[in-house]
Scaffold this active site. Sequence first.
Site, PDB file in Angstrom:
ATOM      1  N   ASP A   1       0.845  -1.192   0.000  1.00 13.26           N
ATOM      2  CA  ASP A   1       0.000   0.000   0.000  1.00 13.26           C
ATOM      3  C   ASP A   1       0.887   1.251   0.000  1.00 13.26           C
ATOM      4  O   ASP A   1       2.091   1.144   0.214  1.00 13.26           O
ATOM      5  CB  ASP A   1      -0.877  -0.052   1.265  1.00 13.26           C
ATOM      6  CG  ASP A   1      -1.883   1.072   1.309  1.00 13.26           C
ATOM      7  OD1 ASP A   1      -2.271   1.575   0.242  1.00 13.26           O
ATOM      8  OD2 ASP A   1      -2.292   1.438   2.424  1.00 13.26           O
TER       9      ASP A   1
ATOM     10  N   GLU B   1       2.711   4.789  -4.178  1.00 11.33           N
ATOM     11  CA  GLU B   1       2.783   5.683  -5.352  1.00 11.33           C
ATOM     12  C   GLU B   1       4.160   6.331  -5.455  1.00 11.33           C
ATOM     13  O   GLU B   1       4.560   6.648  -6.574  1.00 11.33           O
ATOM     14  CB  GLU B   1       1.693   6.752  -5.241  1.00 11.33           C
ATOM     15  CG  GLU B   1       0.283   6.183  -5.324  1.00 11.33           C
ATOM     16  CD  GLU B   1      -0.120   5.349  -4.104  1.00 11.33           C
ATOM     17  OE1 GLU B   1       0.321   5.703  -3.002  1.00 11.33           O
ATOM     18  OE2 GLU B   1      -0.840   4.357  -4.271  1.00 11.33           O
TER      19      GLU B   1
ATOM     20  N   ASP C   1      -8.775   4.034  -2.069  1.00 12.15           N
ATOM     21  CA  ASP C   1      -9.701   4.498  -1.029  1.00 12.15           C
ATOM     22  C   ASP C   1     -10.973   5.098  -1.607  1.00 12.15           C
ATOM     23  O   ASP C   1     -11.130   6.322  -1.697  1.00 12.15           O
ATOM     24  CB  ASP C   1      -8.980   5.505  -0.131  1.00 12.15           C
ATOM     25  CG  ASP C   1      -7.814   4.853   0.602  1.00 12.15           C
ATOM     26  OD1 ASP C   1      -7.786   3.601   0.666  1.00 12.15           O
ATOM     27  OD2 ASP C   1      -6.948   5.577   1.110  1.00 12.15           O
TER      28      ASP C   1
HETATM   29  C1  GLC Z   1      -4.450   3.490   2.851  1.00 15.07           C
HETATM   30  C2  GLC Z   1      -5.030   2.294   2.120  1.00 15.07           C
HETATM   31  C3  GLC Z   1      -6.104   1.651   2.952  1.00 15.07           C
HETATM   32  C4  GLC Z   1      -5.530   1.274   4.317  1.00 15.07           C
HETATM   33  C5  GLC Z   1      -4.929   2.486   4.995  1.00 15.07           C
HETATM   34  C6  GLC Z   1      -4.229   2.131   6.286  1.00 15.07           C
HETATM   35  O1  GLC Z   1      -5.388   4.483   2.963  1.00 15.07           O
HETATM   36  O2  GLC Z   1      -5.486   2.633   0.857  1.00 15.07           O
HETATM   37  O3  GLC Z   1      -6.632   0.526   2.307  1.00 15.07           O
HETATM   38  O4  GLC Z   1      -6.537   0.733   5.122  1.00 15.07           O
HETATM   39  O5  GLC Z   1      -3.994   3.105   4.134  1.00 15.07           O
HETATM   40  O6  GLC Z   1      -3.223   1.211   6.062  1.00 15.07           O
END
Ligand code: GLC
Length: 798
Positions: free
Chosen positions: A402, A405, A486
Amino acid sequence: MSQLSKKETFSTLGTLRSYERAGRGIILDFGGPRVAITVLTQRVIRVRLAPDGTFAARRSWAVARADDQFPQVAFEIEESGGALTLKTASLAVLIERDRGSLSFADAEGKPFCADETGMQWGEPEAGTRRVACTKRIEADEHFFGFGERTGPLDKLNRQLINWATDPALGHGPGTDPLYLAIPVFMALRHGLAYGIFFNNTWRSRFDMGARRPGTWTMEAEGGELDYYVVFGPAPQQVSEGFAALLGTMPLPPRWALGYHQSRWGHATESMVRELAGEFRRRGIPCDAIHLDIDHMNGYRVFTWNPQGFPDPQTLLSDLRRNGFHTVAIVDPGVKSDPDFRVYREGMERDAFIRRADGSVFHGYVWPDDSVFADYTRPEVREWWGEMQKAFVDAGISGIWNDMNEPTVFELPYSQGTGEVGTIDLDAIQGPEGEQTIHAEVHNLYGQGMARASYEGLRRYLGERPFVLTRSGFAGIQRWSACWMGDNSSWWEHLEMAMPQLMNMGLSGVPFVGTDIGGFVGNASADLFARWMQFGALSPFCRGHSMIATEHHEPWSFGPRVEAICREFLRLRYRLLPYLYSLFWEAARHGTPVLRPLLYHFPDDLATYQLHDQALLGPQLLMAPIYHPGREHRYVYLPAGAWYDWWSDELIAGPAHLLAHAPLERMPLYVRAGAIIPGGPDLSYADERALDPLTLDLYPGDGTFTLYEDDGRSFEYERGQFCTTSYTLRRTGGRLDFEIGPREGAYIPPARQIVIRLHGVDEQAMEGHPGASFDPEHRLLTLQFSDDGSTRTLRFKMQ
Ligand code: GLC
């Protein structure tokens, strides 16, 4: 993209001076600038521009095969008047001598991908230059793919930026770009589809007729003008061309096709145990539990919070015994902490990205002050891959990458986050001797991370790994599944999910899904039910929600919605043999699992704007409801005969119809001639062997190939799999169902086959003494043992 809009003088090609045949193609000389046209297959052509005449030996970061790894293909060159023509067996490339403009034509001479202004380049600036190419939009031509986007299915008249970005929460239809940067698209008009891969990793933009109607442009802030044209003429052939170029998804483990449950906020072992127990108690199938950042010790990657998760090994093995796989999140930000092993090791290996001044780049993410590994370097990927070992030893079977980017906060997380940014554009990255700046490889950050995770997991797990990533570039499917980041618990985001996932599929990435129920905010009961209906038939199926939101588990909305979730997830599990065969097709040919209707009906222009209906494989058509309180919606069924999944009613297409869809029903249709292999009800994918194998048949003409293997190992790469082709043929008063030979080395366990023939009359029983007939549902059922041999069943029809 302010940079690209900047008014600037661009140079263009002048008159063609000479050309030479060079290996796999030709090099055109414009008295300084040169253009290389390379024939990779009879349908895939690469075009490269060298403004100063020299083609730099350059890394092609994303392609799966270099030019010389394609077998040689024959082509001819013809000269006539003012033009030069390069011909393969399927297409022609025409070069106009006076302007150097390129256009393509199919075997009948129908033009496509024709230059308008053609290739352009700016003045060199800081070691690179802007490049652009403008082409003509043909009448009735529309554009699909482009990776992950907001907005409608067809991107005609839109501008799309390729720059991996973590957008502000609550993104809307105008938000662009998002997390994944995939400069791949498919152009389609009646009888002709072709694809483009813009092989440039810098910040780039597609303008599909927004700025100058009738023309489309690809432009980049740096790097080369380098693009591949992938000719169809059918969409399937475009997918195959992209697959040859960008690779395909390795077959995932079968469990990864099951339901995944996630939530930011599952902070303790007891919460996780309770969650898992609830699925089994309530009879809702589930295969995977995701652990979000709460499992870590102070957000240090690859660690466990000793309070919340004192004994991960026991927890994970207990989960495993109960049929659950565990997937853990891994973010790129490594806490800057000399007492933290990963930080120390990374510093010792000089694995972290450095600023232009040579100091290590620091930025804020969850653990506050953090540093970032440079995954463009093979030895860094190797090191990061090794880190998966401790996780594998603890019992982890999947990694969720995650924030890659990558996201860098303006403020420490402990003080909010402020604006969201990324790594300095002039930070130094790249393998030894090939160093570049972040601006060139930013779009590859998520890709490199996912690759490191996949390769490490593959090494230590010894079984097929599951990797999920938020960011990536063209070709990301070679290492990872993707989710769309998200989203919010809005009906609008459920609506957007459909074109988003279908366009990802057309961009070569088949294993995709959205957070079911929405990540930000609280879903209403009916939104959750509707989202689950769509999610249960999406390639990647995961429920996830943000910390401090209300719970979004299938039972969180009361018994009615729980029953809907149970029914749809059970349906997904019964369909696993069908779904798994679609994944195999995707792994072999790059075919999307979830497809827009235009994929199979490219000559039906009514399908081009159909953003709210999707095909799961070639046979199942879904028309999700995405408005509150709606119990009806319009559905378009293209030419051919269709069956209503719920009632078995036969409907003749093309037809617009008003489907009745109470909350318990998502409109679903099956193509006449469909053969849908299914299995028994399961609590998790590998709970038991496929017995009985159910074959749901819908009278008409069709074929389907069932793929089977052990579902978890890499033995299939060594031939341990089998396929069985089925054919359904309707002739006059007869329907023939043929079970072809089982081919391949894998031998599935002994089992029964149950044939369920839909939409027939009692006379279909004639000659089938063992069959039973249900007159109300017009359903004939027949059972026999499967010994792998061929057979033909003949049914009498009206
Ligand atoms: C980011 C991710 C989400 C995750 C969060 C905390 O916002 O896109 O899916 O729950 O980080 O890790």
